[in-house]
Design an enzyme around this catalytic site. Sequence first.
Site, PDB file in Angstrom:
ATOM      1  N   GLU A 152      30.841  40.562  48.789  1.00 18.96           N
ATOM      2  CA  GLU A 152      30.152  40.399  50.065  1.00 18.96           C
ATOM      3  C   GLU A 152      28.665  40.756  50.000  1.00 18.96           C
ATOM      4  O   GLU A 152      28.204  41.737  50.601  1.00 18.96           O
ATOM      5  CB  GLU A 152      30.854  41.224  51.151  1.00 18.96           C
ATOM      6  CG  GLU A 152      32.284  40.764  51.386  1.00 18.96           C
ATOM      7  CD  GLU A 152      32.925  41.357  52.640  1.00 18.96           C
ATOM      8  OE1 GLU A 152      32.446  42.391  53.122  1.00 18.96           O
ATOM      9  OE2 GLU A 152      33.897  40.757  53.132  1.00 18.96           O
ATOM     10  N   GLU A 311      40.024  37.307  51.356  1.00 16.03           N
ATOM     11  CA  GLU A 311      40.502  38.535  52.003  1.00 16.03           C
ATOM     12  C   GLU A 311      40.935  38.221  53.426  1.00 16.03           C
ATOM     13  O   GLU A 311      40.279  37.440  54.122  1.00 16.03           O
ATOM     14  CB  GLU A 311      39.388  39.584  52.099  1.00 16.03           C
ATOM     15  CG  GLU A 311      38.972  40.219  50.816  1.00 16.03           C
ATOM     16  CD  GLU A 311      37.886  41.274  51.040  1.00 16.03           C
ATOM     17  OE1 GLU A 311      37.822  41.852  52.141  1.00 16.03           O
ATOM     18  OE2 GLU A 311      37.098  41.483  50.118  1.00 16.03           O
TER      19      GLU A 311
HETATM   20  C1  GLA Z   1      35.408  43.615  53.449  1.00 17.76           C
HETATM   21  C2  GLA Z   1      35.325  44.080  52.004  1.00 17.76           C
HETATM   22  C3  GLA Z   1      36.515  44.856  51.568  1.00 17.76           C
HETATM   23  C4  GLA Z   1      36.996  45.781  52.640  1.00 17.76           C
HETATM   24  C5  GLA Z   1      37.280  44.992  53.884  1.00 17.76           C
HETATM   25  C6  GLA Z   1      37.835  45.809  55.014  1.00 17.76           C
HETATM   26  O1  GLA Z   1      35.868  42.360  53.614  1.00 17.76           O
HETATM   27  O2  GLA Z   1      35.083  43.038  51.108  1.00 17.76           O
HETATM   28  O3  GLA Z   1      36.152  45.582  50.400  1.00 17.76           O
HETATM   29  O4  GLA Z   1      36.031  46.743  52.892  1.00 17.76           O
HETATM   30  O5  GLA Z   1      36.071  44.438  54.331  1.00 17.76           O
HETATM   31  O6  GLA Z   1      38.133  44.992  56.108  1.00 17.76           O
END
Ligand code: GLA
Length: 676
Positions: A152, A311
């Site tokens: 991210e 995710e």
């Molecule tokens: C993001 C991050 C993860 C985690 C999630 C929690 O998407 O990439 O590492 O912190 O948030 O929702």
Amino acid sequence: MKLDEIPEFLHGGDYNPDQWLDRPDILEDDIRLMKQAGVNCVSVGIFAWSALEPQEGVFRFEWLDRLMDSMYENGIHVILATPSAARPPWMAKKYPEVMRTDANRVRQLYGGRENHCESSKIWREKVRIIDEELSRRYARHPALVMWHLSNEFYGHCYCETCAANFRKWLRHRYGTIENLNRKYWSAFWSHGYSDFDEIEPPAPNGERQLHALTLDYDRFWNDLLNDFVEMEKAAVLKYGPDVPVTTNMHNMNCGVDYYKQAKHLDRISWDSYPRWHCQADKSTEWENAVGAGFTFDYARSLKHAPFYLMESAPSVPSQFEFCKLKRPGMHMLSSLQAIAHGADSVQYFQWRKSRGAVEKFHGAVVSHDGSGDTRVFRDVSEVGQKLKELSWLKGRPEISEAAVIYDYENLQALLQQVGLRRDKSFFEKLPRAHYEALLKNFVNVDVIGAEDDLSRYKLVAAPALYLFRPDTAQRIRSFVEQGGTFVMTCYSGLADENDLAFAGTLSRPEFAPHGLNDVFGLRVKEIDGLCDDEYREIEYRGKLYKALVCCELTEPAAGAGSETSGTAGAAPARCLAVYRQDFYSGTCAAAEHDFGKGRAYYMACHAEADFLRDFYSDALDAAGVKRLTESRGVGDVILRERDGVLFAMNFSTQPRTVRIGGRDVTLPGYGYEIVG
Ligand code: GLA
Ligand code: ZN
């Protein structure tokens, strides 16, 4: 195995064995539980730098060697991450310049993640070394299916090194300081620069007035980030060039211009966290699903190819204001929604809950009880089973005849405007409002950049396309000329790519939308801003609706600016909706205009959701866009078609009936049907 040869959707998620290295029993449990849950893929190593290089130059790969081997032996694919999202403490202590400097010019202390200086030579060097080591060891490992760069990417750095790089970038872009001064309109408030060295990146306690500078800093930083991405990509591919590279995108307005970044990646991945069931912002589950769908369609449209849901929360995320459990049925429904919008995976954050630190209560497939005897675990296993049944859909395309433009640079320009209203968050929501209206009309939709190829669509909507690049007007003109339907809304075609307003002269007056008065058959003369709770009635096909936020006063333009045509464009626009209040009552709130072989609609106001739904219903029919059902006005349902397969999804707790292929199909609460 190669990613594209995997015959099933990927199902699994972020896996952090590096947090459990002293618990081999847990790692064994993991494998057993993964098999039970139908997990066939894990993302490993995302935050594992201190486990991989506990001291500078001292590498520990034994645990990862064992893990890769055991995943392979158990038929579980690995997406291997570079650890560059978070650094070990030794690095920040020895080389503090790797840490990011914020806009106030304060350098961050060690901690957190995704807060580095992308200009720092030592940071780049350390990332390159560890990435190459990973490549050397695992590029040819049979468990590896994809590289996952960092995690991210986010935000900007404002340190002295970044500022110096920015000045270099500006010299390259503008050549001379005189040219930059012209393009920046720097005579304003005595900003005339005499040398590139005088230019400072924007700052809350410094420069914020030159809009061109702010846009350029963002562009510069995105170029810098993409250069960093290329560096990481070259490093991981060093010992095995055939593995696809991705990074997980997460927020359409987080400082990263994904449209540009996509060109540096082989695959697109998306992290999705809708606030299911949370009543705090009064949104319904259908609205939450529309929000998720918007980001999925954006992710898919970046490469016009399936993307990876990298995710999602298997149960309740921990970072929200209120953390609600996923209600029965929602996990299956929300996972299938991603597939319906073109995902080739359902991956979670996270496989197993950590015991400590900030995410210890974030939902996971395996909770602290460690048993697998939970509702969440059963829900996840059911999704795993369902994905197996749908395997044949993996890799299949999704075709849309309609698209909405969401352009990152355009949004940055809109958000910094001073005028119309102080709170600009409306502009951030606007493309989604148009997208929502299209979904209500049951069509497949792409979400594209303004520079995307328009010719693949029958109808393109461009809400508040404020910023016109040198070729924007021409591209819209030829799209309509060749038969496309283009919908443009208020606050469009006002400024060039440096955010300088288009300006005319006595002999050649200039009215928005720039360069397109003949295409739309009208000119914008004035713009009225409405307060939050204000509206003006407009009438469309005998019904009254509310215009909100922005009301433009237009006048028909017969053949204005039509040097090129003299044909269909010579007649003025036909008024479709009329203001019924205020001093502009009786003038046009929405208009249509035939131009060349196509049609151009101009929505002079931003109107309420019901208007958008009804307006698009007519415009889609006129443009011949394929509807996925004969039903009209069914609420709470999302329909999507992927390669001839129809997904009907009900985001209400109550049953909904929709006509599919000539029969009435009743979808139970949070139920779905897959047809085809
Ligand atoms: C993001 C991050 C993860 C985690 C999630 C929690 O998407 O990439 O590492 O912190 O948030 O929702
Ligand atoms: Zn920096």
